[in-house]
Design a protein around this motif. Sequence first.
Motif, short mmCIF file in Angstrom:
data_model
loop_
_atom_site.label_atom_id
_atom_site.label_comp_id
_atom_site.label_asym_id
_atom_site.label_seq_id
_atom_site.Cartn_x
_atom_site.Cartn_y
_atom_site.Cartn_z
N HIS A 125 0.83 -1.07 0.15
CA HIS A 125 0.01 -0.16 0.01
C HIS A 125 0.81 1.37 0.29
CE1 HIS A 125 -3.06 3.03 1.04
NE2 HIS A 125 -2.27 3.47 2.00
N GLU A 126 0.53 2.46 -0.86
CA GLU A 126 1.10 3.30 -0.91
C GLU A 126 0.31 4.69 -0.66
OE1 GLU A 126 3.84 6.02 -3.70
OE2 GLU A 126 3.94 4.03 -4.08
N SER A 127 0.39 5.26 0.32
CA SER A 127 -0.56 6.45 0.78
C SER A 127 -0.23 7.40 -0.27
CB SER A 127 0.04 7.03 2.08
OG SER A 127 -0.77 8.28 2.36
N LEU A 128 -1.54 8.29 -0.63
CA LEU A 128 -1.42 9.36 -1.36
C LEU A 128 -0.72 10.60 -0.74
CD1 LEU A 128 -5.21 9.46 -2.79
CD2 LEU A 128 -3.06 8.71 -3.93
N LEU A 129 -0.19 10.45 0.38
CA LEU A 129 0.62 11.52 1.25
C LEU A 129 1.82 11.27 0.98
CD1 LEU A 129 -1.88 11.91 4.38
CD2 LEU A 129 -1.45 13.60 2.37
N GLU A 130 2.32 10.07 0.63
CA GLU A 130 3.84 9.69 0.65
C GLU A 130 4.54 10.69 -0.37
OE1 GLU A 130 6.69 7.66 2.18
OE2 GLU A 130 4.61 6.97 2.62
N SER A 131 5.78 11.36 0.32
CA SER A 131 6.30 12.55 -0.28
C SER A 131 7.90 12.19 -0.41
CB SER A 131 6.33 13.58 0.35
OG SER A 131 7.23 14.56 -0.16
N SER A 132 8.40 12.37 -1.78
CA SER A 132 9.82 12.01 -1.63
C SER A 132 10.64 13.54 -1.65
CB SER A 132 9.94 11.52 -3.16
OG SER A 132 9.67 12.38 -4.20
N VAL A 133 9.85 14.40 -1.59
CA VAL A 133 10.46 15.86 -1.58
C VAL A 133 10.68 16.46 0.03
CG1 VAL A 133 10.23 16.63 -3.61
CG2 VAL A 133 8.52 17.00 -1.77
N PHE A 134 9.76 15.78 0.99
CA PHE A 134 9.66 16.36 2.53
C PHE A 134 9.73 15.02 3.24
CE2 PHE A 134 6.99 19.74 0.30
CZ PHE A 134 8.00 20.82 0.25
N PRO A 135 10.44 15.12 4.63
CA PRO A 135 10.59 14.19 5.57
C PRO A 135 9.18 13.81 5.79
CG PRO A 135 11.01 16.25 6.31
CD PRO A 135 11.09 16.53 5.14
N MET A 136 9.02 12.35 6.05
CA MET A 136 7.87 11.73 6.33
C MET A 136 7.83 11.15 8.11
SD MET A 136 5.63 11.39 3.79
CE MET A 136 4.45 10.45 4.32
N ALA A 137 6.99 11.24 8.81
CA ALA A 137 7.09 11.11 10.08
C ALA A 137 5.82 10.46 10.74
CB ALA A 137 7.44 12.34 11.13
N PRO A 138 5.69 9.73 11.42
CA PRO A 138 4.49 9.12 11.91
C PRO A 138 3.91 9.99 13.03
CG PRO A 138 6.31 7.99 13.16
CD PRO A 138 7.03 9.06 12.00
N ILE A 139 2.49 10.25 12.77
CA ILE A 139 1.87 11.15 13.82
C ILE A 139 2.21 11.09 15.22
CG2 ILE A 139 -0.29 11.92 14.53
CD1 ILE A 139 -1.49 11.24 11.82
N GLY A 140 2.35 9.99 15.63
CA GLY A 140 2.74 9.89 16.95
C GLY A 140 4.12 10.58 17.43
N SER A 141 4.97 10.96 16.59
CA SER A 141 6.36 11.58 16.91
C SER A 141 6.18 13.10 16.75
CB SER A 141 7.34 11.04 15.87
OG SER A 141 6.96 11.50 14.57
N ILE A 142 4.96 13.52 16.40
CA ILE A 142 4.69 15.02 16.04
C ILE A 142 3.80 15.65 16.90
CG2 ILE A 142 6.03 15.12 13.64
CD1 ILE A 142 3.20 15.11 12.45
N VAL A 143 2.95 14.48 17.70
CA VAL A 143 1.92 15.42 18.37
C VAL A 143 1.85 14.62 19.83
CG1 VAL A 143 0.20 15.89 16.54
CG2 VAL A 143 0.09 13.62 17.98
N VAL A 144 1.55 15.09 20.78
CA VAL A 144 1.40 14.77 22.17
C VAL A 144 -0.23 14.41 22.44
CG1 VAL A 144 1.84 14.86 24.59
CG2 VAL A 144 3.35 15.88 22.86
N GLU A 145 -0.57 13.23 22.65
CA GLU A 145 -2.13 12.92 22.98
C GLU A 145 -2.58 13.67 24.40
OE1 GLU A 145 -5.10 9.29 23.35
OE2 GLU A 145 -3.03 9.01 23.94
N ARG A 146 -3.56 14.37 24.26
CA ARG A 146 -4.26 14.79 25.59
C ARG A 146 -5.37 13.85 25.71
NH1 ARG A 146 -3.77 19.64 27.57
NH2 ARG A 146 -3.02 20.71 25.72
#
Length: 405
Positions: free
Chosen positions: A7-28
Amino acid sequence: MTAPAVHESLLESSVFPMAPIGSIVVERNEKVGETDFPALSVGKRGVTPQLAGVAKTQTEGDRKLVRAGDLVINSRSDRRGASGLARQDGSVSLVYSVMTPKPELMVAEYGHHLLRSTAFQDEFFRWGAGIVDDLWSTNFTRMSRIRVPLPPLDVQRDIAARLDEVDAMISKLDELTKALRQRATDTAALFGLSDGYVSHREDAHSPLAGIPDHWQRTKFGYDFFESTERNGENPQGPLLSISEYRGVELNTRTNGQQASLDVSNYRVVRPNQLAANMMWLNHGGLGVSSLTGYISPDYKAFWISPRFYSRYVHHLFRSPRYVDYFGTIGTGVRPNAQRVTKTALDMMPVPLPPMDEQSRIANYLDEVTGNIDHMLAKVARLRDLLVERSSTFLVDVVTGRKEVA
């Protein structure tokens, strides 16, 4: 042996870094009492103050805290696109995931548009789980694994600014839609009232309040009989949905979950049957069908007594007095998910005018609401086009196909 497709996400980018959501937000995940903070609604318009008529949780403490700047998303797939950036402190049902973006990695406004993009919604659904289509959900643990593109912060701000302009246009269309629906509601509010025939026999909160004295009274269970017909091995027609704005219609969704692969247990609906989403009645989630097809197994279908004209029934139960009434007899701990039980529905009082009056009422409302529905459909198509182009623009920028002008 052929390797399984990747599976390849439509959001997959080759020009910008990709990161899992869990690493860029903090759950409240802070629980608060329902009276501690104002209730917020999360829908297609983003995060807003609690909408009028939405039932609130009855259990003290069963709320999640939201702070201004948080991102909020509904975990349930049937609330597709219900997400956005909170502009004020408040509280939401536990069914929502609440998260705070890490400011050094994500601009909150960029996150707002990212979560609401079609590409992300598709990924969000793909990572979900459940046993039936209407209870499919993606919890925070699963969502945290979704990889998203992270352009530089200045590019994120530029993307957000462009899409904010589109959101402003969409808001104007929403205001027009609200005005048209209010016009339809004002018309429906006249339902069944005749000068000189006003009754004073009913409680002011009863759906029978103010109906003419010469009309009969009955109860739902006496004249509406549940149909237990299921698809079995041979579906009787196409998949149908129940719109809170139009009633029963063809399901034309091309994204997200539409129906399970096995639809044998889906409920059949026939022309002139009343179909109802029992968890959405207080938002107008019912209507009389003109089609043969099938609906979610969690919905219900009813045969209508010959004492009733079917189009009268359609307008009656979708009128403001009944939408409000459904809110009073629904039960549940989640706002936006107040189930009306079959027992409560059977006890519901229903006005029964003479058949000729039912026909006149229905024909008049068919004409008026038909004209309004035509205008609403045009506005909805324009809105959908703006939403589609907004989502396409975001994907094109983050994947490098387009630069922010």
